[in-house]
Design a protein around this motif. Structure first.
Motif, PDB file in Angstrom:
ATOM      1  N   SER A  39      28.526  51.627  35.064  1.00 45.64           N
ATOM      2  CA  SER A  39      28.680  50.186  34.879  1.00 45.64           C
ATOM      3  C   SER A  39      30.133  49.827  34.521  1.00 45.64           C
ATOM      4  N   MET A  40      30.960  50.804  34.158  1.00 44.11           N
ATOM      5  CA  MET A  40      32.374  50.515  33.918  1.00 44.11           C
ATOM      6  C   MET A  40      33.151  50.396  35.221  1.00 44.11           C
ATOM      7  N   THR A  41      32.883  51.343  36.112  1.00 43.63           N
ATOM      8  CA  THR A  41      33.652  51.378  37.357  1.00 43.63           C
ATOM      9  C   THR A  41      32.907  50.711  38.507  1.00 43.63           C
ATOM     10  N   GLY A  66      28.909  46.654  35.756  1.00 43.43           N
ATOM     11  CA  GLY A  66      27.989  45.722  35.140  1.00 43.43           C
ATOM     12  C   GLY A  66      27.362  44.821  36.197  1.00 43.43           C
ATOM     13  N   GLU A  67      26.795  43.765  35.745  1.00 45.78           N
ATOM     14  CA  GLU A  67      26.220  42.818  36.699  1.00 45.78           C
ATOM     15  C   GLU A  67      27.187  41.652  36.885  1.00 45.78           C
ATOM     16  N   ARG A  83      37.330  47.953  44.693  1.00 46.43           N
ATOM     17  CA  ARG A  83      36.078  47.606  44.013  1.00 46.43           C
ATOM     18  C   ARG A  83      36.452  47.148  42.615  1.00 46.43           C
ATOM     19  N   LEU A  84      36.225  45.895  42.361  1.00 48.64           N
ATOM     20  CA  LEU A  84      36.715  45.258  41.142  1.00 48.64           C
ATOM     21  C   LEU A  84      35.536  44.884  40.240  1.00 48.64           C
ATOM     22  N   SER A  85      35.490  45.529  39.087  1.00 53.54           N
ATOM     23  CA  SER A  85      34.437  45.211  38.123  1.00 53.54           C
ATOM     24  C   SER A  85      34.880  44.010  37.293  1.00 53.54           C
ATOM     25  N   VAL A  86      33.987  43.038  37.145  1.00 49.91           N
ATOM     26  CA  VAL A  86      34.359  41.816  36.428  1.00 49.91           C
ATOM     27  C   VAL A  86      33.700  41.726  35.055  1.00 49.91           C
ATOM     28  N   THR A  87      32.812  42.652  34.777  1.00 50.54           N
ATOM     29  CA  THR A  87      32.190  42.719  33.442  1.00 50.54           C
ATOM     30  C   THR A  87      31.523  44.077  33.295  1.00 50.54           C
ATOM     31  N   THR A 105      32.993  40.659  49.099  1.00 50.13           N
ATOM     32  CA  THR A 105      31.576  40.972  48.993  1.00 50.13           C
ATOM     33  C   THR A 105      31.243  41.348  47.553  1.00 50.13           C
ATOM     34  N   LEU A 106      29.981  41.662  47.284  1.00 48.32           N
ATOM     35  CA  LEU A 106      29.610  42.043  45.923  1.00 48.32           C
ATOM     36  C   LEU A 106      28.436  43.012  45.935  1.00 48.32           C
ATOM     37  N   THR A 107      28.298  43.707  44.820  1.00 44.90           N
ATOM     38  CA  THR A 107      27.107  44.515  44.559  1.00 44.90           C
ATOM     39  C   THR A 107      26.422  43.894  43.359  1.00 44.90           C
TER      40      THR A 107
END
Ligand code: SAM
Ligand code: SF4
Length: 356
Positions: free
Chosen positions: A352-354, A90-91, A37-41, A121-123
């Motif tokens: 929102s960080m992870t 984040g979003e 699960r990769l957070s991009v912002t 995929t994304l959330t």
């Protein structure tokens, strides 16, 4: 390698691929990691009351990985046998040029799903989805998780501190139109949406969307008392059982949700109950923040700095070593406690960080 030095079938699988000589990610408890699960912002256009405070301090941009770094990092995971990547935040859809990353990672899916990556995929909160759903489908995304806690516009505005329900509903409709399979995630909140959840579920199932309910987790300071937000899902399940016929469903994503089919709506409902620790034994995932910090457990403080590895003189070797370190420190289980009023958050960092 296993402790006994024998090669596991998983290792053979990677070794046998042309050019693939690296060992897969297996932690100290023999859990095979296949999901990133990769957070991009860390930024977001909403301010959900359970997720972050109104005046949230966001990271300086220079600390956040560039799109190229995010791609290199994701590639490093794919090379170690990760087959599913979820982009989150984040979003994620507020990040500029994020579609370039989706397009690049989508190429790793290969023609007709023959690539090393099996699922991208994304959330998302769906506020920006109406304009991006087609591009996501074109990049190879097939399923999307959308967070929606209420269908009531005023309640949505209260809960997210933004009056954005119409955009979100447009985004959900656009995803369906683009052929994306939608799953709705709703955080169950005591005294906020608890009475409405059956209607939300019935609406979603009527639209052909599955739903997962989530218990609120004590991550980050949010200016509200966590215990006041917390609604146990076994209570909610018991309430739903008075209304509908719930049948346990064997479906498992290797993930934290337990599923039921609802006879009357014809849809599937998942329950994520992180306070019960019931899914740690099969945990197959890692989380990386937008600054490249790898958290092997959502509920723990263990951390490995992948950005330092990526920005070093030998990024590939350093990344390999960092991933090995993550395997050594992934904890067996998490421990959340929701039994004390006024307690500090279990962890200082926000969801929102992870990326949840
Ligand atoms: N912004 C996107 C969204 O809302 O879908 C992606 C990131 S958001 C952090 C991912 C998920 O985490 C959302 O479904 C959200 O409802 C959930 N979430 C955020 N804070 C939470 C908390 N403290 N406890 C439980 N779930 C939380
Ligand atoms: Fe933003 Fe998602 Fe957090 Fe809501 S849950 S504030 S949409 S990151």
């Amino acid at each position: 390698m296993t402790d006994s030095g024998r090669r596991s079938p998983d290792i053979l699988m990677l070794d046998d691929k042309p050019g693939g000589t690296r060992t897969p990610l297996i932690d100290a408890f023999q859990r095979r990691i296949s999901y990133l699960r990769l957070s991009v912002t860390d930024r977001c256009d909403l301010r959900c009351t359970y997720c972050m405070p109104e005046r949230m301090t966001f990271l300086p941009k220079r600390e956040v990985l560039t799109l190229e770094e995010l791609y290199d990092l994701a590639s490093g995971f794919i090379d170690r046998g990760v087959t599913k990547i979820r982009i989150t935040g984040g979003e994620p859809l507020v990040r500029r040029d994020i579609m370039d990353l989706f397009a690049a990672l989508g190429r790793r899916l290969g023609p007709d799903g023959t690539g090393d990556l099996r699922e991208l995929t994304l959330t998302t909160n769906a506020t920006q989805l109406a304009g991006q759903a087609d591009a996501l489908a074109k990049a190879g995304v097939r399923r999307v998780n959308i967070s929606l806690d209420t269908l009531d516009r005023a309640r949505f505005a209260d809960l997210t501190r933004r009056d954005a329900l119409p955009q979100v509903l447009d985004g959900i409709a656009a995803a369906k139109e683009a052929g994306l399979k939608v799953k709705l995630n709703a955080v169950a909140l005591q005294g906020v949406n608890e009475e409405e959840l059956p209607d939300l579920i019935a609406w979603a199932h009527g639209q052909g969307h599955d739903v997962t309910l989530i218990e609120v987790m004590p991550l980050g300071d949010v200016e509200e008392e966590r215990l006041d937000q917390y609604l146990r899902l076994d209570t909610m399940r018991a309430r739903l059982e008075k209304k509908w016929t719930l049948r346990d469903n064997d479906h498992s994503s290797g993930g934290p949700a337990r599923y039921v089919d609802i006879a009357e709506t014809g849809g599937t409902l998942g329950f994520i109950t992180p306070h019960s620790n019931n899914f740690c034994a099969s945990c197959n995932r890692l989380r990386v923040t937008a600054t490249g910090q790898l958290y092997p457990c959502l509920g723990g403080n263990e951390r490995v700095d992948l950005r330092a590895a990526l920005r070093s003189d030998q990024p590939q070797e350093q990344l390999e070593a960092a991933l090995n370190q993550a395997m050594a420190i992934k904890p067996e289980r998490h421990h959340f406690r929701m039994d004390k009023r006024g307690a500090d958050p279990a962890l200082a960092r926000h969801m929102s960080m992870t990326g949840g």
